[in-house]
Scaffold this motif. Structure first.
Motif, PDB file in Angstrom:
ATOM      1  N   THR A   1      34.116  41.057  36.976  1.00  0.00           N
ATOM      2  CA  THR A   1      33.425  39.952  37.653  1.00  0.00           C
ATOM      3  C   THR A   1      34.054  39.624  39.006  1.00  0.00           C
ATOM      4  OG1 THR A   1      34.813  38.274  36.561  1.00  0.00           O
ATOM      5  CG2 THR A   1      32.765  38.924  35.445  1.00  0.00           C
ATOM      6  N   PHE A   2      35.248  40.122  39.279  1.00  0.00           N
ATOM      7  CA  PHE A   2      35.964  39.844  40.512  1.00  0.00           C
ATOM      8  C   PHE A   2      36.236  41.180  41.197  1.00  0.00           C
ATOM      9  CE2 PHE A   2      39.707  38.726  43.068  1.00  0.00           C
ATOM     10  CZ  PHE A   2      39.291  37.516  43.617  1.00  0.00           C
ATOM     11  N   HIS A   3      35.796  41.317  42.458  1.00  0.00           N
ATOM     12  CA  HIS A   3      35.846  42.609  43.139  1.00  0.00           C
ATOM     13  C   HIS A   3      36.567  42.475  44.486  1.00  0.00           C
ATOM     14  CE1 HIS A   3      32.711  43.607  40.206  1.00  0.00           C
ATOM     15  NE2 HIS A   3      32.067  42.539  40.631  1.00  0.00           N
ATOM     16  N   LEU A   4      37.620  43.230  44.647  1.00  0.00           N
ATOM     17  CA  LEU A   4      38.315  43.329  45.929  1.00  0.00           C
ATOM     18  C   LEU A   4      37.879  44.619  46.612  1.00  0.00           C
ATOM     19  CD1 LEU A   4      41.947  42.378  44.830  1.00  0.00           C
ATOM     20  CD2 LEU A   4      40.248  40.877  45.875  1.00  0.00           C
ATOM     21  N   LYS A   5      37.497  44.534  47.886  1.00  0.00           N
ATOM     22  CA  LYS A   5      37.003  45.708  48.588  1.00  0.00           C
ATOM     23  C   LYS A   5      37.630  45.793  49.978  1.00  0.00           C
ATOM     24  CE  LYS A   5      32.458  45.390  46.362  1.00  0.00           C
ATOM     25  NZ  LYS A   5      30.984  45.253  46.574  1.00  0.00           N
ATOM     26  N   GLY A   6      37.921  47.004  50.390  1.00  0.00           N
ATOM     27  CA  GLY A   6      38.415  47.249  51.739  1.00  0.00           C
ATOM     28  C   GLY A   6      37.836  48.542  52.276  1.00  0.00           C
TER      29      GLY A   6
ATOM     30  N   TRP B   1      24.270  34.090  39.791  1.00  0.00           N
ATOM     31  CA  TRP B   1      24.911  33.604  41.008  1.00  0.00           C
ATOM     32  C   TRP B   1      26.199  34.387  41.294  1.00  0.00           C
ATOM     33  CZ3 TRP B   1      22.885  30.184  44.385  1.00  0.00           C
ATOM     34  CH2 TRP B   1      21.808  29.402  43.945  1.00  0.00           C
ATOM     35  N   SER B   2      26.423  34.642  42.563  1.00  0.00           N
ATOM     36  CA  SER B   2      27.657  35.284  43.010  1.00  0.00           C
ATOM     37  C   SER B   2      28.046  34.734  44.372  1.00  0.00           C
ATOM     38  CB  SER B   2      27.497  36.807  43.081  1.00  0.00           C
ATOM     39  OG  SER B   2      26.516  37.175  44.026  1.00  0.00           O
ATOM     40  N   VAL B   3      29.332  34.784  44.670  1.00  0.00           N
ATOM     41  CA  VAL B   3      29.834  34.321  45.962  1.00  0.00           C
ATOM     42  C   VAL B   3      30.730  35.405  46.541  1.00  0.00           C
ATOM     43  CG1 VAL B   3      31.810  33.139  44.907  1.00  0.00           C
ATOM     44  CG2 VAL B   3      31.009  32.438  47.177  1.00  0.00           C
ATOM     45  N   SER B   4      30.660  35.591  47.834  1.00  0.00           N
ATOM     46  CA  SER B   4      31.477  36.612  48.491  1.00  0.00           C
ATOM     47  C   SER B   4      31.934  36.105  49.854  1.00  0.00           C
ATOM     48  CB  SER B   4      30.699  37.921  48.642  1.00  0.00           C
ATOM     49  OG  SER B   4      29.563  37.750  49.471  1.00  0.00           O
ATOM     50  N   GLY B   5      33.031  36.644  50.308  1.00  0.00           N
ATOM     51  CA  GLY B   5      33.546  36.287  51.617  1.00  0.00           C
ATOM     52  C   GLY B   5      34.487  37.364  52.114  1.00  0.00           C
ATOM     53  N   GLY B   6      34.744  37.347  53.410  1.00  0.00           N
ATOM     54  CA  GLY B   6      35.622  38.371  53.936  1.00  0.00           C
ATOM     55  C   GLY B   6      35.797  38.281  55.436  1.00  0.00           C
ATOM     56  N   VAL B   7      36.395  39.331  55.987  1.00  0.00           N
ATOM     57  CA  VAL B   7      36.672  39.399  57.419  1.00  0.00           C
ATOM     58  C   VAL B   7      36.351  40.800  57.902  1.00  0.00           C
ATOM     59  CG1 VAL B   7      39.095  39.979  56.954  1.00  0.00           C
ATOM     60  CG2 VAL B   7      38.447  39.077  59.197  1.00  0.00           C
TER      61      VAL B   7
ATOM     62  N   TYR C   1      33.013  35.696  57.194  1.00  0.00           N
ATOM     63  CA  TYR C   1      31.716  35.389  56.607  1.00  0.00           C
ATOM     64  C   TYR C   1      31.879  34.892  55.174  1.00  0.00           C
ATOM     65  CZ  TYR C   1      31.986  39.824  54.061  1.00  0.00           C
ATOM     66  OH  TYR C   1      32.386  40.845  53.233  1.00  0.00           O
ATOM     67  N   LEU C   2      30.913  34.099  54.734  1.00  0.00           N
ATOM     68  CA  LEU C   2      30.861  33.568  53.378  1.00  0.00           C
ATOM     69  C   LEU C   2      29.409  33.585  52.934  1.00  0.00           C
ATOM     70  CD1 LEU C   2      32.418  32.167  51.038  1.00  0.00           C
ATOM     71  CD2 LEU C   2      31.831  29.976  52.113  1.00  0.00           C
ATOM     72  N   GLU C   3      29.161  34.091  51.734  1.00  0.00           N
ATOM     73  CA  GLU C   3      27.793  34.244  51.248  1.00  0.00           C
ATOM     74  C   GLU C   3      27.674  33.775  49.806  1.00  0.00           C
ATOM     75  OE1 GLU C   3      25.960  38.190  49.892  1.00  0.00           O
ATOM     76  OE2 GLU C   3      25.106  37.943  51.911  1.00  0.00           O
ATOM     77  N   LEU C   4      26.647  32.993  49.542  1.00  0.00           N
ATOM     78  CA  LEU C   4      26.281  32.585  48.186  1.00  0.00           C
ATOM     79  C   LEU C   4      24.939  33.210  47.862  1.00  0.00           C
ATOM     80  CD1 LEU C   4      26.958  30.805  45.708  1.00  0.00           C
ATOM     81  CD2 LEU C   4      25.619  28.982  46.805  1.00  0.00           C
ATOM     82  N   ARG C   5      24.879  33.928  46.737  1.00  0.00           N
ATOM     83  CA  ARG C   5      23.688  34.731  46.429  1.00  0.00           C
ATOM     84  C   ARG C   5      23.168  34.423  45.031  1.00  0.00           C
ATOM     85  NH1 ARG C   5      23.239  41.333  46.997  1.00  0.00           N
ATOM     86  NH2 ARG C   5      21.410  41.634  45.654  1.00  0.00           N
ATOM     87  N   ASN C   6      21.830  34.369  44.932  1.00  0.00           N
ATOM     88  CA  ASN C   6      21.171  34.179  43.647  1.00  0.00           C
ATOM     89  C   ASN C   6      20.218  35.346  43.403  1.00  0.00           C
ATOM     90  OD1 ASN C   6      18.426  32.795  42.235  1.00  0.00           O
ATOM     91  ND2 ASN C   6      20.385  32.305  41.262  1.00  0.00           N
ATOM     92  N   ASP C   7      20.384  36.040  42.300  1.00  0.00           N
ATOM     93  CA  ASP C   7      19.503  37.132  41.907  1.00  0.00           C
ATOM     94  C   ASP C   7      18.631  36.669  40.741  1.00  0.00           C
ATOM     95  OD1 ASP C   7      20.476  39.270  43.664  1.00  0.00           O
ATOM     96  OD2 ASP C   7      22.324  39.051  42.525  1.00  0.00           O
ATOM     97  N   PHE C   8      17.318  36.771  40.916  1.00  0.00           N
ATOM     98  CA  PHE C   8      16.421  36.273  39.865  1.00  0.00           C
ATOM     99  C   PHE C   8      15.274  37.258  39.649  1.00  0.00           C
ATOM    100  CE2 PHE C   8      15.305  34.480  43.947  1.00  0.00           C
ATOM    101  CZ  PHE C   8      13.949  34.724  44.054  1.00  0.00           C
TER     102      PHE C   8
END
Length: 212
Positions: free
Chosen positions: A148-153, A180-186, A205-212
């Motif tokens: 449920t928690f993803h670190l990406k580079g 619902w998911s939330v993501s952010g990064g540089v 950036y910061l993003e809040l996403r809803n998939d339905f």
């Protein structure tokens, strides 16, 4: 379709075969190239998208914890600003993906693009097209907390010596629930050898996403 009817339509054909430990894809198409060029022969130097033919193949080979990748493509009919004829370009991509560490994926890819019959008008074009160009990418992903928690580079660099610009992207994604998911990064950009220069466009950036 556009006003030009079928003469401006895009079409493509692909085929894939899956075998024991590897797969192979073949594809071809007739497309409008994404990057426009300035048509000096037309009225008011209008921007146009070249009609290109595209032929390619891709292969993936699984070997233990590794997935090896290869792809090749030939583009014909390419046009550039300040030139008066069509060009062909040959692309070759090689890469690998490693999954030998629990919940971690490491990948590396290198692509080489070469233009056939490179000439003086193309060298002087304002599109800044090199005869041979390379781009490398290194990616890292670590999945935590039951995936449920993803670190990406992702690190991308252009040029044979990795000194012709690129970008570094670091991000964190968290699945709040099934919808619902939330993501952010540089994203940190490094200036390229040719314009456009993106070095001053670093962003958070910061993003809040809803998939339905």
């Amino acid at each position: 379709l556009s006003d030009d009817g079928l003469s401006d339509a895009e079409y493509a054909l692909s085929a894939m075969g899956r075998f024991s430990g590897w797969d192979l894809s073949l594809y071809a198409g007739r497309l409008n190239y994404d990057t426009p060029y300035k048509d000096a022969a037309g009225a008011n130097n209008v921007m146009r998208n070249a009609r290109v033919s595209h032929l390619g193949a891709a292969i993936n080979i699984a070997e233990g914890s590794w997935l090896w990748k290869g792809e090749t493509a030939l583009f014909s009919g390419l046009r550039y600003t300040g030139t008066s004829r069509d060009y062909r370009r040959f692309d070759l991509l090689l890469g690998g993906e490693y999954r030998g560490i629990n919940d971690v994926t490491l990948s590396v890819e290198v692509v080489r693009r070469g233009i056939d019959s490179y000439d003086t008008p193309l060298a002087l074009s304002t599109d800044n097209i090199e005869q041979i160009s390379t781009e490398s990418a290194l990616a890292y992903q670590h999945d935590l907390l039951n995936n449920t928690f993803h670190l990406k580079g992702v690190l991308t660099r252009k040029g044979l010596n990795l000194n012709s610009g690129g970008a570094t992207r670091l991000s964190i994604d968290y699945d709040l629930d099934d919808h619902w998911s939330v993501s952010g990064g540089v994203i940190d950009y490094q200036n390229s050898q040719y314009p456009p220069y993106w070095g001053d466009n670093d962003r958070l950036y910061l993003e809040l996403r809803n998939d339905f």
